[in-house]
Design a protein around this motif. Structure first.
Motif, PDB file in Angstrom:
ATOM      1  N   UNK A 159       3.119  15.300   6.556  1.00 51.92           N
ATOM      2  CA  UNK A 159       2.672  13.966   6.950  1.00 51.92           C
ATOM      3  C   UNK A 159       2.203  13.269   5.676  1.00 51.92           C
ATOM      4  N   UNK A 160       2.683  12.038   5.482  1.00 47.46           N
ATOM      5  CA  UNK A 160       2.337  11.288   4.274  1.00 47.46           C
ATOM      6  C   UNK A 160       1.598  10.031   4.705  1.00 47.46           C
ATOM      7  N   UNK A 161       0.600   9.667   3.925  1.00 47.87           N
ATOM      8  CA  UNK A 161      -0.254   8.579   4.378  1.00 47.87           C
ATOM      9  C   UNK A 161      -0.760   7.723   3.226  1.00 47.87           C
ATOM     10  N   UNK A 162      -0.851   6.431   3.484  1.00 41.29           N
ATOM     11  CA  UNK A 162      -1.360   5.488   2.481  1.00 41.29           C
ATOM     12  C   UNK A 162      -1.921   4.253   3.209  1.00 41.29           C
ATOM     13  N   UNK A 163      -2.877   3.597   2.588  1.00 35.45           N
ATOM     14  CA  UNK A 163      -3.381   2.354   3.150  1.00 35.45           C
ATOM     15  C   UNK A 163      -2.802   1.187   2.354  1.00 35.45           C
ATOM     16  N   UNK A 164      -2.556   0.084   3.050  1.00 38.01           N
ATOM     17  CA  UNK A 164      -2.174  -1.143   2.361  1.00 38.01           C
ATOM     18  C   UNK A 164      -3.017  -2.255   2.976  1.00 38.01           C
ATOM     19  N   UNK A 165      -2.902  -3.450   2.448  1.00 36.09           N
ATOM     20  CA  UNK A 165      -3.719  -4.524   3.007  1.00 36.09           C
ATOM     21  C   UNK A 165      -3.491  -5.832   2.313  1.00 36.09           C
ATOM     22  N   UNK A 166      -4.493  -6.677   2.434  1.00 32.91           N
ATOM     23  CA  UNK A 166      -4.375  -8.024   1.898  1.00 32.91           C
ATOM     24  C   UNK A 166      -5.712  -8.409   1.280  1.00 32.91           C
ATOM     25  N   UNK A 167      -5.644  -8.886   0.037  1.00 30.62           N
ATOM     26  CA  UNK A 167      -6.856  -9.360  -0.624  1.00 30.62           C
ATOM     27  C   UNK A 167      -6.487 -10.570  -1.456  1.00 30.62           C
ATOM     28  N   UNK A 168      -7.359 -11.535  -1.494  1.00 24.99           N
ATOM     29  CA  UNK A 168      -7.077 -12.800  -2.196  1.00 24.99           C
ATOM     30  C   UNK A 168      -5.761 -13.407  -1.713  1.00 24.99           C
ATOM     31  N   UNK A 169      -5.428 -13.197  -0.443  1.00 28.48           N
ATOM     32  CA  UNK A 169      -4.200 -13.743   0.117  1.00 28.48           C
ATOM     33  C   UNK A 169      -2.933 -13.008  -0.280  1.00 28.48           C
ATOM     34  N   UNK A 170      -3.071 -11.925  -1.034  1.00 34.99           N
ATOM     35  CA  UNK A 170      -1.892 -11.189  -1.496  1.00 34.99           C
ATOM     36  C   UNK A 170      -1.770  -9.860  -0.749  1.00 34.99           C
ATOM     37  N   UNK A 171      -0.557  -9.534  -0.328  1.00 38.12           N
ATOM     38  CA  UNK A 171      -0.322  -8.241   0.310  1.00 38.12           C
ATOM     39  C   UNK A 171      -0.259  -7.190  -0.785  1.00 38.12           C
ATOM     40  N   UNK A 172      -0.939  -6.088  -0.588  1.00 38.35           N
ATOM     41  CA  UNK A 172      -0.974  -5.077  -1.646  1.00 38.35           C
ATOM     42  C   UNK A 172      -1.078  -3.659  -1.104  1.00 38.35           C
ATOM     43  N   UNK A 173      -0.637  -2.722  -1.948  1.00 35.57           N
ATOM     44  CA  UNK A 173      -0.602  -1.314  -1.582  1.00 35.57           C
ATOM     45  C   UNK A 173      -1.842  -0.597  -2.104  1.00 35.57           C
ATOM     46  N   UNK A 174      -2.332   0.361  -1.332  1.00 38.11           N
ATOM     47  CA  UNK A 174      -3.366   1.291  -1.786  1.00 38.11           C
ATOM     48  C   UNK A 174      -4.608   0.574  -2.332  1.00 38.11           C
ATOM     49  N   UNK A 175      -5.376  -0.015  -1.421  1.00 33.39           N
ATOM     50  CA  UNK A 175      -6.586  -0.745  -1.819  1.00 33.39           C
ATOM     51  C   UNK A 175      -7.579   0.186  -2.501  1.00 33.39           C
ATOM     52  N   UNK A 176      -8.238  -0.297  -3.532  1.00 38.58           N
ATOM     53  CA  UNK A 176      -9.385   0.449  -4.061  1.00 38.58           C
ATOM     54  C   UNK A 176     -10.652  -0.298  -3.661  1.00 38.58           C
ATOM     55  N   UNK A 177     -11.808   0.231  -4.040  1.00 36.75           N
ATOM     56  CA  UNK A 177     -13.045  -0.189  -3.377  1.00 36.75           C
ATOM     57  C   UNK A 177     -13.301  -1.698  -3.269  1.00 36.75           C
ATOM     58  N   UNK A 178     -13.245  -2.472  -4.366  1.00 35.25           N
ATOM     59  CA  UNK A 178     -13.541  -3.911  -4.205  1.00 35.25           C
ATOM     60  C   UNK A 178     -12.579  -4.605  -3.241  1.00 35.25           C
TER      61      UNK A 178
END
Lengths: 247, 260
Positions: A159-178
């Motif tokens: 099983x492989x897993x990763x988080x992605x998301x959106x910050x400053x209106x940009x879609x991005x992979x593998x968020x770090x703390x800020x």
């Protein structure tokens, strides 16, 4: 944004993220298999500043007996954070957050395991976050999946897993703390890499259908990379063992 | 397992152990510090196959009424089932409470940390030092491993920044101020098996011992804490002999602690 205390003014500067990564770039991931001699299977996963250690015990007797399932394995997943793993000390022991995460991790891992072959038995997966810098549940799933393989549990796939998301209106992979703290969207995903089936999906924030699709595609691509790192880590342990045996 | 005791007794009578050590030899010890980025101080200790992680976190809190100008020390051990099939989920076990309390006393009683220097505002605000001990693999002698990790981590601990106007700790900003560590207590734990004494029991030996004695010693050769464990007795002569051994072995252990 801006309303939260301590938020940086921008999370993207000159097209780059605060740690210098591009939007679709993952932090460096390292996996080491077989790190806990007492355990039947174990692994450490480091993803940038996030570090998780995992041990698997089993298949073994189900204790307490009320957890016994005569049809399939009792997959006992326990996610926890070491008290020193976060900026502010966390009280040791389970809480509402860790209990929910333990549950979704069990659901993420179960489809990869031939659960019916371990009917009436327990498989215990313990994941402890040593240092937290976002993406702890996904790092824990990556660790658990190789630790299960290390324990010799019969599996359909990793099983492989990763988080992605959106910050400053940009879609991005593998968020770090800020980005995790001050961004708009966080979406952890886990997949079975051979079939690309999704076994964990959580999201908080607001996403359009197009954005969801883009994030899922981005995550699946990253999971394919993670799959290779996981396989290499397992091969490294077992190649060395086989070599030693033949010598 | 019942067969192990006569075998171990026979070996000890000849001055031997099943892993090839002499009675008062430790297994190989490795100590690393500064391994957990989020902790204010941290250490990883390996004694043979036993592995322990220790993290120190600081926070600001209210002092105890009987020591209104002193910082607060808290030692906690989490025996997660991660580290051993014999550990269980749930509230802290007796073993984990004993482990943390013995390590706590070794540090507290010799004033290893100058707690009086940790006062921010008498009666109201003092630094609180949390030492958390996490065994990663238990192959015996968690006591000595945990104590070594605790003092090694304390030696590297830096205070976080304290915003006096806002009256809060800025956990992400470390200062260059070191925690005031003035003594280096180390714990040495002995076993007694069929009348034979030895140090640093493995898990297999721990299961067979009649009695256990832990002694924390400091640089000047005095002891700062003791704890007897196990259902068997010890003689007064044995205690004195082991106290001498503890001082001797303590000197060697202290040299293994990294200076940073």
């Amino acid at each position: 944004m801006g309303s939260k205390v301590g938020a940086p003014e921008k999370l993207i500067v000159n097209g780059k993220r605060l740690d210098g990564r591009k939007a679709n770039e993952m932090r460096e991931m390292e996996i080491e298999v077989g790190v806990i001699p007492n355990a039947d299977g174990s692994a450490i996963v480091t993803l940038g500043g996030t570090k998780v250690i995992c041990s698997v015990y089993g298949p073994k007797e189900v204790l307490p007996r009320r957890n016994l399932d005569t049809e399939q394995a009792f997959l006992n997943c326990v996610y926890g954070m070491a008290s020193f793993s976060t900026s502010e000390r966390v009280r040791p022991g389970p809480n509402r957050r860790s209990t929910e995460i333990s549950k979704v991790i069990a659901d993420a891992l179960a489809p990869a395991i031939f659960m019916e072959r371990y009917a009436g038995m327990e498989i215990t997966v313990i994941m402890e976050i040593i240092n937290a810098n976002a993406g702890t549940r996904t790092a824990a799933i990556n660790a658990a999946s190789v630790a299960l393989a290390d324990a010799g549990i019969e599996m359909r796939d990793l099983v492989c897993s990763i988080a992605s998301g959106k910050a400053d209106g940009t879609l991005m992979l593998d968020l770090f703390e800020p980005e995790d703290n001050f961004g708009e969207v966080d979406m952890p995903i886990a997949i079975l890499p051979r079939t690309k089936e999704i076994t964990l999906l959580q999201m908080d924030g607001i996403l359009t259908k197009a954005e969801s699709k883009k994030l899922i595609d981005m995550s699946i691509k990253a999971c394919e990379e993670i799959y290779e790192i996981q396989k290499k880590a397992l091969q490294k342990k077992y190649a060395t063992e086989t070599q030693q045996e033949t010598e | 397992m019942a067969m192990l005791k006569p075998y171990m007794t026979e070996l000890l009578a000849k001055g031997k152990r099943e892993d090839g050590r002499k009675p008062f030899d430790y297994r190989d010890i490795k100590i690393e510090t500064g391994i957990i980025a989020r902790a204010n101080g941290s250490a990883r200790v390996l004694i043979g196959k036993t592995e322990v992680l220790v993290g120190v976190k600081l926070d600001v809190g209210v002092p105890f009424p009987d020591s209104p100008e002193s910082g607060v020390l808290m030692v906690n051990a989490e025996l997660l089932p991660l580290a051993s099939p014999s550990f269980e989920f749930g509230p802290p076990s007796k073993d984990s409470i004993e482990l943390s309390r013995v390590i706590d006393r070794g540090i507290r009683e010799c004033h290893a940390i100058d707690l009086d220097k940790l006062c921010i505002k008498p009666k109201e605000k003092v630094w609180m030092v949390f030492i958390d001990i996490y065994p990663i693999n238990d192959d015996g002698n968690l006591l000595d491993a945990g104590a070594l990790g605790a003092i090694a981590a304390l030696k590297t601990t830096l205070l976080p920044k304290y915003d006096e106007d806002e009256e809060k700790v800025l956990h992400k900003e470390l200062t260059k101020t070191k925690l005031p560590v003035q003594k280096i207590p180390v714990l040495t734990t002995f076993g007694k098996l069929s009348g034979n004494l030895f140090v640093d029991a493995t898990m297999r030996e721990e299961k067979e011992v009649d009695a256990r004695l832990s002694i924390a010693t400091i640089e000047d050769g005095t002891a700062s804490a003791m704890q007897k464990g196990g259902s068997g007795p010890l003689t007064a002569e044995e205690v004195i002999e082991l106290t001498e051994k503890a001082v001797e072995l303590g000197k060697k252990l202290r040299k293994l602690i990294p200076s940073k």
